[in-house]
Structures are given as C-alpha cells and as structure tokens.
Design a protein around this motif. Structure first.
Motif, short mmCIF file in Angstrom:
data_model
loop_
_atom_site.label_atom_id
_atom_site.label_comp_id
_atom_site.label_asym_id
_atom_site.label_seq_id
_atom_site.Cartn_x
_atom_site.Cartn_y
_atom_site.Cartn_z
N LEU A 88 5.00 -26.14 97.98
CA LEU A 88 5.27 -24.68 98.00
C LEU A 88 7.09 -24.43 98.33
O LEU A 88 7.47 -23.64 97.87
CB LEU A 88 4.42 -24.07 99.08
N GLU A 89 7.31 -25.13 99.35
CA GLU A 89 8.48 -25.02 99.90
C GLU A 89 9.49 -25.36 98.83
O GLU A 89 10.71 -24.82 98.41
CB GLU A 89 9.10 -26.02 101.07
N ARG A 90 9.27 -26.53 97.85
CA ARG A 90 10.21 -27.13 96.65
C ARG A 90 10.30 -25.86 95.70
O ARG A 90 11.49 -25.55 95.50
CB ARG A 90 9.59 -28.16 96.13
N ILE A 91 9.41 -25.25 95.43
CA ILE A 91 9.19 -24.26 94.36
C ILE A 91 9.97 -22.78 94.69
O ILE A 91 10.31 -22.19 93.85
CB ILE A 91 7.87 -24.12 93.68
N THR A 92 9.83 -22.57 95.81
CA THR A 92 10.49 -21.46 96.19
C THR A 92 11.85 -21.25 97.02
O THR A 92 12.10 -20.45 97.46
CB THR A 92 9.29 -20.82 97.50
N THR A 93 12.52 -22.47 96.93
CA THR A 93 13.85 -22.48 97.13
C THR A 93 14.75 -21.90 95.90
O THR A 93 14.72 -22.68 95.03
CB THR A 93 14.24 -23.74 97.57
N ILE A 94 15.51 -20.81 96.25
CA ILE A 94 16.31 -20.28 94.79
C ILE A 94 17.78 -20.98 95.06
O ILE A 94 18.45 -20.90 96.03
CB ILE A 94 16.30 -18.85 95.17
N PRO A 95 17.86 -21.90 94.12
CA PRO A 95 19.11 -22.40 93.90
C PRO A 95 20.36 -21.32 93.77
O PRO A 95 20.21 -20.58 93.06
CB PRO A 95 19.15 -23.24 92.63
N GLY A 96 21.68 -21.77 94.52
CA GLY A 96 22.57 -20.72 94.48
C GLY A 96 22.55 -19.54 95.11
O GLY A 96 23.59 -19.01 95.21
N LEU A 97 21.42 -19.20 95.65
CA LEU A 97 21.32 -17.65 96.27
C LEU A 97 22.28 -17.52 97.57
O LEU A 97 22.93 -16.86 97.58
CB LEU A 97 19.88 -17.50 96.57
N ALA A 98 22.23 -18.47 98.21
CA ALA A 98 22.96 -18.54 99.56
C ALA A 98 24.32 -18.42 99.17
O ALA A 98 25.24 -17.99 100.16
CB ALA A 98 22.68 -19.95 100.40
N GLU A 99 24.86 -19.03 98.17
CA GLU A 99 26.29 -19.08 97.99
C GLU A 99 26.54 -17.85 96.93
O GLU A 99 27.71 -17.94 96.55
CB GLU A 99 26.55 -20.40 97.07
N GLY A 100 25.85 -16.84 96.77
CA GLY A 100 25.95 -15.83 96.22
C GLY A 100 26.20 -16.00 94.35
O GLY A 100 26.71 -15.18 93.64
N LYS A 101 25.33 -17.25 93.92
CA LYS A 101 25.38 -17.65 92.60
C LYS A 101 24.03 -17.81 92.35
O LYS A 101 23.51 -18.76 92.01
CB LYS A 101 26.14 -18.79 92.43
N PRO A 102 23.32 -16.83 92.56
CA PRO A 102 21.82 -16.84 91.92
C PRO A 102 21.48 -17.16 90.45
O PRO A 102 22.60 -17.04 89.61
CB PRO A 102 20.84 -15.33 92.05
N PRO A 103 20.30 -17.55 89.98
CA PRO A 103 20.11 -18.05 88.65
C PRO A 103 20.37 -16.64 87.38
O PRO A 103 20.05 -15.60 88.07
CB PRO A 103 18.76 -18.59 88.45
N SER A 104 20.21 -16.99 86.43
CA SER A 104 20.40 -15.89 85.47
C SER A 104 19.34 -14.89 85.47
O SER A 104 19.39 -13.68 85.22
CB SER A 104 20.58 -16.27 83.89
N GLY A 105 18.14 -15.36 85.63
CA GLY A 105 16.83 -14.61 85.70
C GLY A 105 16.90 -13.32 86.84
O GLY A 105 16.11 -12.55 86.66
N PHE A 106 17.70 -13.77 87.73
CA PHE A 106 17.63 -13.07 89.12
C PHE A 106 17.93 -11.52 88.83
O PHE A 106 17.37 -10.60 89.20
CB PHE A 106 18.47 -13.35 90.23
N ALA A 107 18.65 -10.90 87.90
CA ALA A 107 19.09 -9.75 87.49
C ALA A 107 17.88 -9.15 86.73
O ALA A 107 17.80 -7.95 87.15
CB ALA A 107 20.23 -9.75 86.49
N ASN A 108 17.21 -9.82 86.01
CA ASN A 108 16.02 -9.04 85.50
C ASN A 108 15.08 -8.86 86.48
O ASN A 108 14.21 -7.89 86.46
CB ASN A 108 15.21 -9.92 84.31
N PHE A 109 14.76 -9.72 87.45
CA PHE A 109 13.61 -9.33 88.61
C PHE A 109 14.19 -8.06 89.29
O PHE A 109 13.51 -7.27 89.54
CB PHE A 109 13.89 -10.55 89.49
N ASP A 110 15.58 -7.93 89.39
CA ASP A 110 16.09 -6.67 90.16
C ASP A 110 15.73 -5.39 89.49
O ASP A 110 15.31 -4.31 89.87
CB ASP A 110 17.64 -6.66 90.32
N GLN A 111 15.81 -5.64 87.89
CA GLN A 111 15.52 -4.37 87.17
C GLN A 111 13.89 -4.29 87.10
O GLN A 111 13.52 -2.99 87.40
CB GLN A 111 15.92 -4.89 85.61
#
Length: 351
Positions: free
Chosen positions: A253-276
């Motif tokens: 569970l911890e492995r799959i819920t770690t969002i790469p790049g989020l802490a550095e302000g570089k979230p993955p491309s799909g994150f904008a769709n989630f915001d919408q």
C-alpha cells in the motif's frame, strides 16, 4: 456477493506506478479469458478516449470495439461497458448495443456515465454540458434507449434528441429475469440519484466504509420504491491488496500511494486531470491526495490485508446490502489470480 474488476483499457490502474502492462488487445483479451476460468463474474470496460490514469498521451483502448471483440472470445462473463451519452447518438447506439448483446447471448450491460472531463470533450469537438444539464441529457438518452428496445417504433421529441418512426431490430436478448441489458450508473448529486432511481437497474458507488455505504443503499431503495419500480442492485468500487500478512499488504500500500515528484513540485502529468475532476463534480466527502494514487476512492473500503481479513471486510459490505464489488489491483493478472484463489473460490460451492 458478485465479483467484478476493471478491465485494463489503460494498461493499469495505478497513477504512481509506471511499469504496469501496456494497453493492448493481447493483454486485455488474455486477462478477461483467464478471469472466466478463475471465477470472476463481471468486467467493467471504462470509456475514455484520453488516458486519465497514465497521462493523456498514453494509449487508451476504445471501449465498444473492445467489448464487441471480447464477446466473441468469452462465454460466461458479464461485460459492463461504459457509455457516455454526449459521445453517442442514442438511436444508433441502441442498434449497436442490441447487436453486441445478441452476439454475446445476453451478457452485455451498460455503465452509463455522465461525462465529467471537459478537456476530453473539447479535444474531440463534442458538446460538454454543465452538471445538472448532463443528467438532463442522460435522462432523455435513457428514455430513447428504453423505448427503442421495448417498442416496435419510436417517436420522440425532447430537448436534446428527436426521433421519428425509429426502429431497432433485432432487439437485445430479453428474459423475465433480464428484460434488457442491465443499466448501471453512479452519482452523488440529487440530480444523479433521482435519474438513476427512475431509469437504471443498479447503483454503483465510489469506494467507502460500510457505515457510509449503508445509508446510501437505504436512500436509493426508498427512491426506487417511491417510483413503484422493482428493487435495484448495488455495486461499489474498490482496490484490493491480498498478502499472507497484514505487514506485507501495508508495505505494498505504501509503495503504490507514493506520488513521485510531488514533494519537489513536479507531479506526474495526470495530476492536472485529477484536479479538474475535483473541481467538476459534487462529492459527498472530501477526497484526499492519497486517493489520486488509486481512482474511485478505491482504498476507502479497506480491502487490504490477509485473505481472511479481506473476506471478512467483504462480508461487512454484503451485510449492509451490497451485491457487487468492482475491483482494481496491480499487477492485474497475478493479483486477480491470487484474489480468486484466496478470496472468491473459498466462498463458492465446490464444483
């Protein structure tokens, strides 16, 4: 309990894991054929032309051509195929779906989705309605569909659709138990729940805990009874992780819920769709960032742990009236085999 799963039309269902299998007919058809052998009851074939999970430039399989192909290589499993009314003219769709249902021997079901993704509709030059207008369109669309499937000829004059002397023959397979393809739909607004109670056969919910699912089922049962219609079925999305120990399941569970790049302000491309999505729908409970990792609030039901823990959790949902779980898992083939052997098969009669 019936057990369903989300077909891998996007390759996989984890936004934070890049190395899931590719979206291909070979992977899709192999998995669905295998699922029949291991005891799964239903597969949900999602409909999006842009890949909401892996990013919009990633491959995404078409739902309806995939469904038509799958009916030819399967024999038992129910194929719940998503359909968005603003993407399909209802009379032509009624003809297409009836034909697929006939070919399948009555195994087609619909998951009617009132579109939420404005970017996708704009990309394809299609109408995108605002929230309540979406459900008004879907109501008309379902009225047209039901008339074409139940009457010899249909005339219809509405706000969105007009038909004159329309005919659909042959019609879908019809039996006393299943007079038409089962129509599933979900939604949490007042407009959505009213439409579903009146025009659909089953209510599908985002994942949640049993104490939150129970009042939703009670509410929809009351709405259904007020319309004088037969009882509905109830389904819920979820994500399952089954391991020999709770500690192993929690590590996954911890492995799959770690969002790469989020802490550095570089979230993955799909994150904008989630915001919408957050901005474009009415949700009854606030989503957390962790739920970006697994769609449809799939972690809330708590299907994470040992086989015994997961089976007990499913029994708790069955006790409040749930009929169907629609599961995601990864890597999908291996995890579906494990789930079938350790969770589904022990609850089924031998032979």
């Amino acid at each position: 309990m019936r057990y369903g799963y989300w077909a891998p039309v996007f390759g996989g269902w984890l936004r934070n894991v890049a190395d899931e299998r590719e979206a291909s007919w070979e992977n899709l058809s192999r998995l669905v054929r295998r699922s029949e052998e291991t005891g799964w009851d239903l597969t949900l074939i999602a409909e999006l032309n842009l890949n909401d999970i892996k990013g919009i430039e990633a491959p995404a399989l078409d739902a309806w051509s995939s469904a038509a192909a799958l009916v030819a290589v399967t024999s038992r499993i129910e194929l719940m195929t998503a359909v968005r009314p603003n993407f399909h003219q209802p009379a032509l769709f009624a003809k297409q779906a009836a034909n697929i249902d006939r070919i399948s021997g009555g195994r087609l079901a619909l998951n009617v989705v009132s579109s939420w993704w404005g970017k996708e509709a704009e990309s394809y030059g299609l109408q995108f309605d605002q929230h309540d207008d979406r459900y008004a369109r879907t109501t008309e669309w379902l009225q047209v569909l039901n008339s074409l499937w139940s009457r010899s000829r249909t005339d219809f004059q509405g706000r969105y659709y007009t038909l004159a002397d329309a005919i659909v023959e042959p019609k879908p397979v019809s039996t006393p138990v299943r007079p038409r393809p089962v129509i599933y739909a979900g939604g949490e607004s007042e407009a959505a729940k009213t439409m579903i109670a009146r025009h659909c056969d089953a209510y599908v919910m985002h994942g949640d805990e049993p104490e939150h699912i129970a009042p939703k089922i009670t509410d929809m049962k009351a709405r259904r009874e007020a319309f004088g219609l037969p009882p509905m079925k109830f389904g819920m999305a979820g994500f399952a992780i089954v391991r020999d120990s709770q500690a192993e399941a929690e590590r996954e569970l911890e492995r799959i819920t770690t969002i790469p790049g989020l802490a550095e302000g570089k979230p993955p491309s799909g994150f904008a769709n989630f915001d919408q999505w957050l901005a474009g729908t009415e949700l009854e409970r606030e989503l957390k960032i962790r739920e970006y990792s697994v769609s449809n609030r799939g972690l809330r039901p708590g299907f994470v742990g040992t086989p015994e823990t997961v089976r007990a959790r499913i029994e708790a949902f069955e006790a409040v009236g749930l009929d169907l779980v629609l599961l995601q898992m990864s890597p999908q083939e291996e995890e579906m085999d494990r789930f079938a052997a350790q969770v589904i098969q022990p609850t089924r009669p031998a032979g």
